[in-house]
Design a protein around this motif. Structure first.
Motif, PDB file in Angstrom:
ATOM      1  N   LEU A 142       0.822  -1.211   0.000  1.00 40.92           N
ATOM      2  CA  LEU A 142       0.000   0.000   0.000  1.00 40.92           C
ATOM      3  C   LEU A 142       0.859   1.265   0.000  1.00 40.92           C
ATOM      4  O   LEU A 142       0.537   2.247  -0.675  1.00 40.92           O
ATOM      5  CB  LEU A 142      -0.934  -0.007   1.219  1.00 40.92           C
ATOM      6  N   ILE A 145       2.414   2.059  -3.633  1.00 43.72           N
ATOM      7  CA  ILE A 145       1.570   2.518  -4.733  1.00 43.72           C
ATOM      8  C   ILE A 145       1.305   4.020  -4.585  1.00 43.72           C
ATOM      9  O   ILE A 145       0.724   4.457  -3.593  1.00 43.72           O
ATOM     10  CB  ILE A 145       0.234   1.751  -4.779  1.00 43.72           C
ATOM     11  N   ASP A 147      -0.521   6.123  -6.674  1.00 40.96           N
ATOM     12  CA  ASP A 147      -1.913   6.500  -6.945  1.00 40.96           C
ATOM     13  C   ASP A 147      -2.804   5.276  -6.800  1.00 40.96           C
ATOM     14  O   ASP A 147      -2.735   4.344  -7.602  1.00 40.96           O
ATOM     15  CB  ASP A 147      -2.048   7.087  -8.354  1.00 40.96           C
ATOM     16  N   TRP A 148      -3.645   5.296  -5.770  1.00 39.66           N
ATOM     17  CA  TRP A 148      -4.506   4.164  -5.491  1.00 39.66           C
ATOM     18  C   TRP A 148      -5.703   4.131  -6.438  1.00 39.66           C
ATOM     19  O   TRP A 148      -6.278   5.174  -6.778  1.00 39.66           O
ATOM     20  CB  TRP A 148      -5.019   4.235  -4.060  1.00 39.66           C
ATOM     21  N   THR A 149      -6.089   2.920  -6.822  1.00 37.72           N
ATOM     22  CA  THR A 149      -7.323   2.698  -7.561  1.00 37.72           C
ATOM     23  C   THR A 149      -8.313   2.015  -6.606  1.00 37.72           C
ATOM     24  O   THR A 149      -8.054   1.887  -5.407  1.00 37.72           O
ATOM     25  CB  THR A 149      -7.081   1.826  -8.799  1.00 37.72           C
ATOM     26  N   GLU A 152      -6.844  -0.834  -4.268  1.00 36.32           N
ATOM     27  CA  GLU A 152      -6.102  -0.428  -3.065  1.00 36.32           C
ATOM     28  C   GLU A 152      -7.044   0.122  -1.997  1.00 36.32           C
ATOM     29  O   GLU A 152      -6.839  -0.107  -0.799  1.00 36.32           O
ATOM     30  CB  GLU A 152      -5.030   0.601  -3.414  1.00 36.32           C
ATOM     31  N   LEU A 153      -8.072   0.841  -2.425  1.00 41.75           N
ATOM     32  CA  LEU A 153      -9.057   1.354  -1.468  1.00 41.75           C
ATOM     33  C   LEU A 153      -9.767   0.206  -0.754  1.00 41.75           C
ATOM     34  O   LEU A 153      -9.991   0.257   0.457  1.00 41.75           O
ATOM     35  CB  LEU A 153     -10.080   2.235  -2.187  1.00 41.75           C
ATOM     36  N   TYR A 156      -7.177  -1.534   1.716  1.00 39.32           N
ATOM     37  CA  TYR A 156      -6.894  -0.746   2.918  1.00 39.32           C
ATOM     38  C   TYR A 156      -8.143  -0.579   3.783  1.00 39.32           C
ATOM     39  O   TYR A 156      -8.081  -0.725   5.010  1.00 39.32           O
ATOM     40  CB  TYR A 156      -6.337   0.619   2.532  1.00 39.32           C
ATOM     41  N   LYS A 178      -3.236  10.118  -2.277  1.00 42.76           N
ATOM     42  CA  LYS A 178      -3.101   8.899  -3.065  1.00 42.76           C
ATOM     43  C   LYS A 178      -4.291   8.672  -3.988  1.00 42.76           C
ATOM     44  O   LYS A 178      -4.216   7.871  -4.918  1.00 42.76           O
ATOM     45  CB  LYS A 178      -2.929   7.690  -2.136  1.00 42.76           C
ATOM     46  N   THR A 179      -5.405   9.347  -3.728  1.00 44.27           N
ATOM     47  CA  THR A 179      -6.612   9.155  -4.549  1.00 44.27           C
ATOM     48  C   THR A 179      -7.005  10.446  -5.262  1.00 44.27           C
ATOM     49  O   THR A 179      -8.169  10.628  -5.611  1.00 44.27           O
ATOM     50  CB  THR A 179      -7.783   8.680  -3.672  1.00 44.27           C
ATOM     51  N   HIS A 188     -15.752   6.466  -5.623  1.00 49.80           N
ATOM     52  CA  HIS A 188     -14.464   6.504  -4.923  1.00 49.80           C
ATOM     53  C   HIS A 188     -14.532   7.449  -3.724  1.00 49.80           C
ATOM     54  O   HIS A 188     -13.957   7.159  -2.667  1.00 49.80           O
ATOM     55  CB  HIS A 188     -13.354   6.946  -5.888  1.00 49.80           C
TER      56      HIS A 188
END
Length: 287
Positions: A142, A145, A147-149, A152-153, A156, A178-179, A188
């Motif tokens: 985590l 990365i 930029d989370w997509t 990853e959301l 986490y 990150k988002t 999102h």
């Protein structure tokens, strides 16, 4: 079915000619070959022709999957239901299946998934059985990365309770950064709010009250629309716990009772029961 063939069906349904659809994006011959499955096109061109027929990428994905949820979303639905009903055996099956897939395929995402499900299982049973090396492996991923997509959301958001507190604090504080590419995406944005709510609950459990209040303020700024009724109610519950722990027991209990009543009125009985149990633990720890 090939993507091109499915796209052609959409184009014809929208009553667009191949020339009108291709204009300014690609040659007619290239689009014709794509629709017949004879070649592939770049993602940028594909997105543009989808816009030309007034179909979003997410809508197209639903169409080609015959409106079936992805395997991950189906797993999460199963997990959510099993968690609320405290069906331990079903969660054990989910974890075992992901571990088997990791061993048999070598796809690392199954290891991440199994760790996430194991953390949820521990949280439900109030145990600590998830291997520390697996949690650290997931945490390192985590952090790595930029930029989370959505994936990853999901990882986490469901693993917050098991990640070491200092790491959780860093990740939650970096969450907005990150988002950043998905801030205008409603789905999102909702997931981000839910993750921060989970972080708030962890802080309340650990009596990190000032930090929990900071998260609550961030969540309030995210929930600017009336569409986030569930998240707003969880936030009110968390604020009630915060006030109760701060010594303002009367006002805190009012907020808590109001939130629990709303959950019951909406038919979220399992959720109401879990939050009631949380409040009972808070009261017992204070007495």
């Amino acid at each position: 079915m090939m993507y091109g063939e499915e796209f052609k069906k959409l184009r014809l349904e929208k009553q667009l000619t191949i020339a009108d659809t291709a204009s300014g994006i690609m040659s007619i011959s290239l689009l014709s070959k794509f629709e017949r499955g004879l070649c592939e096109i770049t993602v940028s061109k594909f997105v543009k022709i989808l816009e030309r027929v007034n179909v979003t990428l997410s809508e197209f994905e639903l169409i080609v999957s015959n409106f079936q949820k992805s395997r991950m979303m189906q797993l999460l639905d199963e997990l959510r239901e099993s968690y609320l009903k405290k069906e331990f055996d079903k969660i054990e099956v989910i974890i075992a299946n992901e571990l088997d897939l990791w061993k048999n395929t070598g796809h690392i995402r199954h290891r991440y998934n199994s760790t996430m499900f194991s953390i949820v299982y521990d949280e439900l049973r109030d145990t600590n059985t998830t291997k520390e090396k697996d949690i650290e492996f997931l945490t390192d991923y985590l952090f790595s990365i930029e930029d989370w997509t959505q994936y990853e959301l999901i990882l986490y958001g469901n693993s917050v309770a098991g990640i070491k507190f200092n790491a959780m604090m860093l990740l939650s504080n970096e969450l907005i950064h990150k988002t950043r590419y998905f801030q205008n995406n409603a789905a999102h944005r909702k997931m981000i709010a839910q993750i921060l709510l989970n972080s708030t609950i962890v802080c309340l459990m650990k009596n990190e009250l000032d930090i929990s209040l900071n998260f609550q303020n961030e969540i309030s700024q995210l929930l600017t629309s009336e569409h986030y009724l569930h998240e707003r109610n969880v936030l009110n519950f968390c604020n009630g716990i915060y006030l109760y722990k701060k010594g303002n027991t009367i006002e805190g209990e009012k907020k808590i009772d109001a939130a629990l009543t709303i959950f019951k009125q909406l038919g979220s009985d399992h959720l109401a029961a879990n939050f009631t149990e949380f409040f009972e633990d808070v009261k017992n720890s204070k007495s």
